[in-house]
Each structure stands twice: as C-alpha cells, then as structure tokens.
Design a protein around this motif. Structure first.
Motif: not given
Length: 468
Positions: A280-286
């Motif tokens: 989850l720390t690798n989630w990219s909101p953009e």
C-alpha cells in the motif's frame, strides 16, 4: 347481507380442486382399482389449470412428461421444499403443485407388481430421482447411492428455490430408507441374471446400493457376458461414490502448516490480500495505480507424522451398505501422504484385504457376504498391526451382534487402553438407519468410546480430526 368478494369463490374453487387431486392420490396409493369419479374430476382440474393430461397417466414416467413439456422441469425441482411462510397463500399455485406432486409420488410409491424388467427398474429409479429433486436433493441422495456416500447435495435455496432448504435431518431417516426398501424389492423381483446376460438390457440398469448388494451376493454364480456386465456396474457405482467421498475428505487438509518450508511461488498460492496490504505504501494517487514490489504467497506444506488406519468391516449381509462405503473410504485415505491403511473384512472368518486397499473395486470383488458374525477372528488379524498405538486408529464397523461378545469386547477394551484410538461404528449409510447391539452400545459408552452411528460424514470428520 353483502355479496361475497370475487376472491372468495375462487379460493373455495381452488381448495376443492386441490382436495380432488389429493383424494385421487390417496385412492391410487391404497387401491390399484381406478375410481372413475375421481379420475374424471382430476382430469377436469388438470386441463382447467393448463397442465398436460399425461400427469394422470400411471404408465407415463416423469421423464416422458418433462420431455414433452420441458417447461415443467423447473416446477418439479424443489417442489416439496417448505415455503418461507411469508405473504398470503397462493391457492392457485397450490392446486398446480398438488397435480405435480401427485404424479411424482404415485410413480414412486405405487411401484409395479409381479416380475420386474430392467426397463421398469430404470423407470422407477428415474422417477425416484425426480422425487429426490422435489425434496431439494440430488438424484440418488436419499436412496443411499451417490448420496449413500457423500451426503445430501442441497443448494443454499434447495434445487428449486421455493423459499427454504428442506430439513434433511428429518427427511432422510424417514424417506430415504423407504425408497431404498422399494428399490431393493424391485431388484429382487427382477430376473437379474437374464438381464445381465443381455448387454442391451444391462445397459439400462442404473447402479444403486440395492443392485450392488444383489450383484455382490450373486457374483460367484455369474460368468461370461453376465459377469462382465456385473463388474461394469459395480465399477461404475464405486467410481461415482468415490468421487463424492473424495470431495468430503479433501475439504479439510491434513496436518498443521509447516512454516519452516518456504511457500511454493505458484499462482494458486498467491496471497492477494496480503500482497496488496504490504504494498500500500507504493500507491500513486496521481496515477491511481498500485506498484507491487513484492508478491506474497501462502504456506501449504504441512507437518505430518505417519499414521496407521486399521479398518475392520463386518461383511455379513446386514452390513453391505457400510461395507461398500467404508471400503471406498479406506481407499481414499490410503491415497493420502503418510497414512498407512489396512483393511480387514469378516463374518465367521476374517480376510486381510490390505493388498487391494487402493482399489475398492477389486476389494469388493473379493468379499463374500455371509450370515454369521465372529469378530474375534478379525481381532486376531488386527491386533498385530498395532505397532505404535499412539499413532494408530482402529475403526470397527458392525452391528455388534456377535457370537462371542464378551471375549470380543475385552480385546477391544485392551486396544483402547493401549493408547490407540478406537472408533466403533454402528452404521455408515446414506440414510443413517441401522441397529446396534444394546449390550455393546452401553459398554462402549461406559468406556468413553461411544458408538458412532449415522451418516458417513461423521466418520470422515472423526478420521480427519485424528489425522490432523
């Protein structure tokens, strides 16, 4: 005085129609003679509600009616599954249901008299299958066939989705044995040897527990084409029961997870939820994307210790259902890793069937249904096999009506005291019906090893608990 509402006469009419159909059903069940008044009234009802007159033809099978009117198939499915009780009664639907129900009940319980042909037996078995479907089961479940073995197969809403699942714990003990008894009587009245000698007639037979019992009893009197057809029927039945039982056994794994062994990195072991959580720390909101750095897999290797399973089966005539089921069950457990299975069958003599335990078909061909019962001869074969009592389970299947009861129980108590797990089993049939010698039942209970009776799933559960 006010006029009655339009619904009242209709309701009364529907109730009268329903009663006509059920009175005809009762008359036909208790008296083979046709009642002209009830027949003509029933015909008028069936035609008035848009159902085919063939429903009233006692010679027409349910299959033939459904073939001509395929839209009725769904109506037979789950026909007897209880309603959920919500909402007003649909009396018109009850009349329709009474007509369909009368058909399937008459075809099953008003069985043919006199000599029975292979076609008549096949037709009855097909109709019995429709009754089982009406009860929300798979065909064969209540008669001790596929079900005999694997248990009732009911979807979450029955097979017909009529507002609930039938209480099979109530239905099976009552209806299952009766269907099995009717089928057994039909098989006995059939000229089985002549049917087996004709490949065309033999191909019309549907294997069932009753038929398999007759084949096992008569196999030494068959030869040539008849023997080959008998073996084919036994093989077919064994394979069908084994498929269901194997599913029951494989539902639970054997042994605890061994986390010292790295998980196998294959897709079926992929732990999707853990993989997402850890990344989850690798989630990219953009970009609205999750970048996965590492995949996580489930452990599937299990710690197991070698276990010995000794199955002792009473092969007297009264235990044929249990013998067939447990022979197949033993072969399935024999296929599990680190499970050493031994199989012994007995009546007044004992036979060690361990060399053939992996093949229930060959095992059954080597059995000989007997009359008397002397378990001491089987115990003489079983006791030397208990090398490590703590890792041994002895399953003894019998009705325990023994010639030398006190002597046999003393040796069973000694096995229990040694540390081996001793499981006395009174019946492992699909229907769960079976009698057990009260003298043995009380002593097993006092010993802390109560007799396990009922559905074969209970035995599967006990064995899996021990082997875990």
């Amino acid at each position: 005085m006010t006029d009655p509402t339009p619904e009242a006469p209709l309701a009364d009419s529907d109730e009268n129609r329903r009663q006509v159909l059920y009175w005809r059903l009762l008359a036909r069940l208790f008296d083979a003679e046709e009642q002209p008044g009830l027949e003509s009234a029933s015909l008028a009802v069936v035609e008035d509600i848009g159902l085919p007159p063939g429903l009233l033809d006692p010679q027409a099978s349910v299959d033939s009616v459904v073939q001509r009117h395929p839209e009725l198939a769904d109506e037979f499915d789950g026909l007897m599954v209880p309603e959920d009780g919500e909402g007003p009664r649909d009396r018109a639907a009850e009349v329709r249901r009474a007509a369909l129900l009368s058909k399937v009940l008459l075809n099953v319980f008003a069985s043919p008299s006199g000599s029975v042909s292979a076609g008549q037996l096949a037709g009855w078995q097909s109709d019995a299958g429709w009754l089982e479907r009406a009860l929300g089961c798979r065909p064969g479940d209540l008669r001790g066939g596929r079900a005999g073995a694997g248990g009732p197969g009911v979807s979450p809403h029955g097979t017909g989705g009529r507002g609930g699942t039938p209480d099979l714990s109530r239905l099976i003990p009552q209806i299952g044995p009766e269907l099995g008894a009717i089928e057994a009587d039909l098989v006995k009245r059939m000229h089985l040897r002549e049917v087996l000698a004709d490949p065309k007639l033999a191909s019309r037979l549907t294997p069932s527990m009753s038929l398999i019992e007759q084949l096992l009893r008569d196999k030494n009197n068959l030869s040539g084409v008849a023997l080959a057809n008998a073996k084919a029927l036994i093989r077919r039945f064994v394979d069908e029961v084994a498929e269901v039982l194997r599913t029951q056994v494989e539902k639970a794994s054997i042994g605890e997870l061994d986390r010292s062994i790295p998980p196998k990195r294959v897709f079926r072991n992929l732990d999707v939820n853990r993989t997402i959580w850890k990344n989850l720390t690798n989630w990219s909101p953009e970009e609205e994307q999750l970048y996965v750095d590492r995949l996580y897999y489930r452990h599937t290797a299990r710690k197991t210790t070698p276990q010995r399973l000794i199955v002792v089966v009473d092969q007297s005539g009264s235990m044929v259902d249990s013998m067939v089921n447990c022979t197949i069950l033993a072969s399935i457990f024999a296929g599990l890793p680190k499970v050493d299975v031994h199989l012994i069958a007995y009546d007044t003599q004992a036979l060690d069937l361990t060399p053939w335990v992996h093949d229930p078909f060959e095992t059954l061909l080597r059995t000989q249904l007997g009359g008397g019962t002397d378990g001491t001869v089987a115990m003489a074969l079983a006791q030397p096999k208990i090398a490590e009592p703590r890792n041994t389970v002895v399953v003894w299947i019998s009705d325990f009506y023994e010639w030398r009861g006190e002597e046999l129980f003393a040796s069973m108590a000694a096995v229990h005291r040694s540390g081996a797990k001793f499981i006395p089993v009174g019946s492992v049939t699909s229907a769960g019906r079976g009698s057990v010698n009260p003298w043995f039942r009380e002593r097993f209970k006092d010993q802390g090893t109560p007799v396990l009776s009922g559905h074969i799933r209970k035995l599967v559960h006990e064995l899996k608990s021990f082997l875990t």
